[in-house]
Enzyme design. Structure first.
Site, mmCIF file in Angstrom:
data_model
loop_
_atom_site.group_PDB
_atom_site.id
_atom_site.type_symbol
_atom_site.label_atom_id
_atom_site.label_comp_id
_atom_site.label_asym_id
_atom_site.label_seq_id
_atom_site.Cartn_x
_atom_site.Cartn_y
_atom_site.Cartn_z
ATOM 1 C CE LYS A 112 -4.456 -1.611 1.253
ATOM 2 N NZ LYS A 112 -4.714 -2.593 2.318
ATOM 3 C CE LYS A 214 -5.651 -9.387 -2.284
ATOM 4 N NZ LYS A 214 -6.114 -9.078 -0.978
ATOM 5 C CE LYS A 217 -14.147 -4.899 -0.849
ATOM 6 N NZ LYS A 217 -14.199 -4.570 0.564
HETATM 7 P P1 TYM Z 1 -10.653 -7.174 3.722
HETATM 8 O O1 TYM Z 1 -11.745 -6.204 3.908
HETATM 9 O O2 TYM Z 1 -9.568 -6.854 2.767
HETATM 10 O O3 TYM Z 1 -11.226 -8.567 3.321
HETATM 11 C C1 TYM Z 1 -12.246 -9.171 4.094
HETATM 12 C C2 TYM Z 1 -12.083 -10.669 4.102
HETATM 13 O O4 TYM Z 1 -12.138 -11.178 2.776
HETATM 14 C C3 TYM Z 1 -10.978 -11.962 2.531
HETATM 15 N N1 TYM Z 1 -10.581 -11.817 1.120
HETATM 16 C C4 TYM Z 1 -10.206 -12.849 0.349
HETATM 17 N N2 TYM Z 1 -10.110 -14.163 0.625
HETATM 18 C C5 TYM Z 1 -9.712 -14.958 -0.381
HETATM 19 N N3 TYM Z 1 -9.428 -14.516 -1.630
HETATM 20 C C6 TYM Z 1 -9.526 -13.204 -1.949
HETATM 21 N N4 TYM Z 1 -9.280 -12.777 -3.173
HETATM 22 C C7 TYM Z 1 -9.917 -12.296 -0.921
HETATM 23 N N5 TYM Z 1 -10.112 -10.951 -0.875
HETATM 24 C C8 TYM Z 1 -10.509 -10.676 0.396
HETATM 25 C C9 TYM Z 1 -9.915 -11.432 3.459
HETATM 26 O O5 TYM Z 1 -8.923 -12.398 3.713
HETATM 27 C C10 TYM Z 1 -10.727 -11.120 4.684
HETATM 28 O O6 TYM Z 1 -10.937 -12.274 5.464
HETATM 29 N N6 TYM Z 1 -7.782 -6.459 7.704
HETATM 30 C C11 TYM Z 1 -9.009 -7.095 7.278
HETATM 31 C C12 TYM Z 1 -10.238 -6.635 8.019
HETATM 32 C C13 TYM Z 1 -10.111 -6.754 9.495
HETATM 33 C C14 TYM Z 1 -10.172 -7.960 10.254
HETATM 34 C C15 TYM Z 1 -10.010 -7.567 11.592
HETATM 35 C C16 TYM Z 1 -10.361 -9.305 9.896
HETATM 36 C C17 TYM Z 1 -9.918 -5.713 10.360
HETATM 37 N N7 TYM Z 1 -9.854 -6.219 11.621
HETATM 38 C C18 TYM Z 1 -10.022 -8.507 12.619
HETATM 39 C C19 TYM Z 1 -10.378 -10.234 10.945
HETATM 40 C C20 TYM Z 1 -10.201 -9.840 12.273
HETATM 41 C C21 TYM Z 1 -9.193 -6.769 5.790
HETATM 42 O O7 TYM Z 1 -8.679 -5.816 5.297
HETATM 43 O O8 TYM Z 1 -10.020 -7.569 5.145
#
Ligand code: TYM
Length: 350
Positions: A112, A214, A217
């Site tokens: 990022k 992957k 968004k």
């Molecule tokens: P975020 O918002 O990027 O994604 C949310 C969830 O979706 C999963 N994910 C994927 N899994 C497999 N293949 C993909 N292409 C893919 N794109 C997204 C992510 O692994 C995630 O599980 N940091 C986290 C949000 C967060 C969080 C937390 C999660 C904040 N605090 C505490 C668990 C516990 C995030 O940015 O996810």
């Protein structure tokens, strides 16, 4: 007592198949067997400076999508991260035990930061760029401390299991490290070490439709749960492939392997095998594979889409869910925060 499960999704846009198979689908399947808390990470979304109006509507959209996918608010606690102010206070306290170096080495931070500074090359000395940069391009401290905030989300609820996709594993590893460090620094046994969870399988990485990495968004390669049937079919039919196998048992190229991976998640095993066999004997027609794939994805997404549309304007329902969720999430969070303050010596003497 049931084990505690916690997970969240950033409020940065509508949910896609990566979010669904990496997280949301697991949330739904876990909600009966565990003490579950699922939240919308609006504070984490701030690290990339969203338009305030868009952020606000994204929170509501994701909430509707959680419910539409089948999370039952009477079974699991659903809340918005910023509704739990205890998280922000504990973020400050935990940061005292987190090293700048370990945060700067985190893969997602480097990615990022590179994007924010407009650096294309992976080989660039990113640390030097960040420290030495005096232009108006800066990498914000919130982005650096993103893993602290995520660790707090998890530790403040003393969660045992954190269902996330493969891309979040490094953050989870840091969370375990911070938990161990806190416990041993103060000689306490406060935080359990949380583990990822995937019903016995390996955590998934859902690929995009553009043949490369992957689904994400910011990559513009997503299939969204809210996509209309026509739009979705068009996206799948346009997915990147190759010229097709020239001889039997050829190795499968990355773009085609990506389609097989999506198929393995959405289609019946015998259907996947049929197309794998067709690839092996060179009779495969990518057009047929894509039609089948679109059909099988639609079977999952269309019913969810219908429910999203039903729910997204039901303000009374949405408000009730998050109000009730915030109350429950704050109960445990305030208890943990009290313990953390006490352990660290922040106590009232009057
Ligand atoms: P975020 O918002 O990027 O994604 C949310 C969830 O979706 C999963 N994910 C994927 N899994 C497999 N293949 C993909 N292409 C893919 N794109 C997204 C992510 O692994 C995630 O599980 N940091 C986290 C949000 C967060 C969080 C937390 C999660 C904040 N605090 C505490 C668990 C516990 C995030 O940015 O996810």
């Amino acid at each position: 007592m049931k084990e505690v499960v916690l997970s969240g999704i950033r409020a940065t846009g509508n949910l896609h198949l990566g979010n669904y198979f990496g997280a949301l689908n697991k949330f739904v399947r876990m909600q009966n067997d565990y003490d579950c808390l699922f939240f919308i990470a609006d504070l984490h979304a701030l690290t990339t400076h969203p338009d305030p109006k868009t952020l606000h509507s994204n929170v509501k959209n994701i909430l509707a999508e959680y419910l539409a996918a089948g999370i039952d608010p009477d079974n699991a606690t659903i809340f918005v991260q910023s509704d739990v102010p205890e998280i922000s206070e504990m973020y400050l306290l935990l940061n005292m035990h987190v090293g700048i170096g370990e945060l700067m080495r985190t893969a997602s931070f480097k990615d990022k930061a590179r994007k924010q500074l407009g650096i294309k090359s992976e080989n660039e000395d990113i640390e030097k760029e960040i420290i030495g940069n005096e232009s108006n391009k800066r990498v914000n401290a919130g982005l650096l401390t993103y893993p602290t905030l995520m660790a707090v989300d998890i530790l403040i609820q003393k969660a045992n299991k954190v269902p996330v996709g493969k891309d979040q594993e490094q953050h989870l590893e840091l969370t375990r490290r911070f938990a161990r460090r806190f416990n041993s620094f103060y000689g306490v046994d406060l935080f359990p070490e949380p583990a990822n969870f995937d019903f016995g399988g390996a955590p998934v990485k859902v690929p995009g439709l553009d043949g490369s990495g992957k689904m994400g968004k910011s990559e513009g390669n997503c299939i969204y749960l809210i996509d209309e049937e026509k739009v979705l079919r068009k996206k799948v039919m346009r997915a990147v492939t190759d010229e097709g196998p020239k001889e039997p048992n050829s190795p499968v190229s990355q773009p085609v392997e990506n389609l097989f991976t999506l198929m393995a998640l959405t289609s019946a095993p015998e259907v996947v095998q049929q197309y794998r066999d067709a690839y092996a004997d060179c009779s495969i027609r990518y057009g047929d594979l894509k039609k089948q794939l679109a059909e099988d994805i639609l079977k999952i997404t269309l019913p969810i889409r219908e429910r999203i549309i039903e729910i997204q304007n039901d303000d009374a329902l949405l408000s009730r869910v998050v109000r009730q969720g915030a109350e429950k999430a704050r109960e445990r969070a305030s208890q943990t925060l009290r313990e953390v303050r006490e352990i660290m010596g922040i106590k009232k003497f009057y």
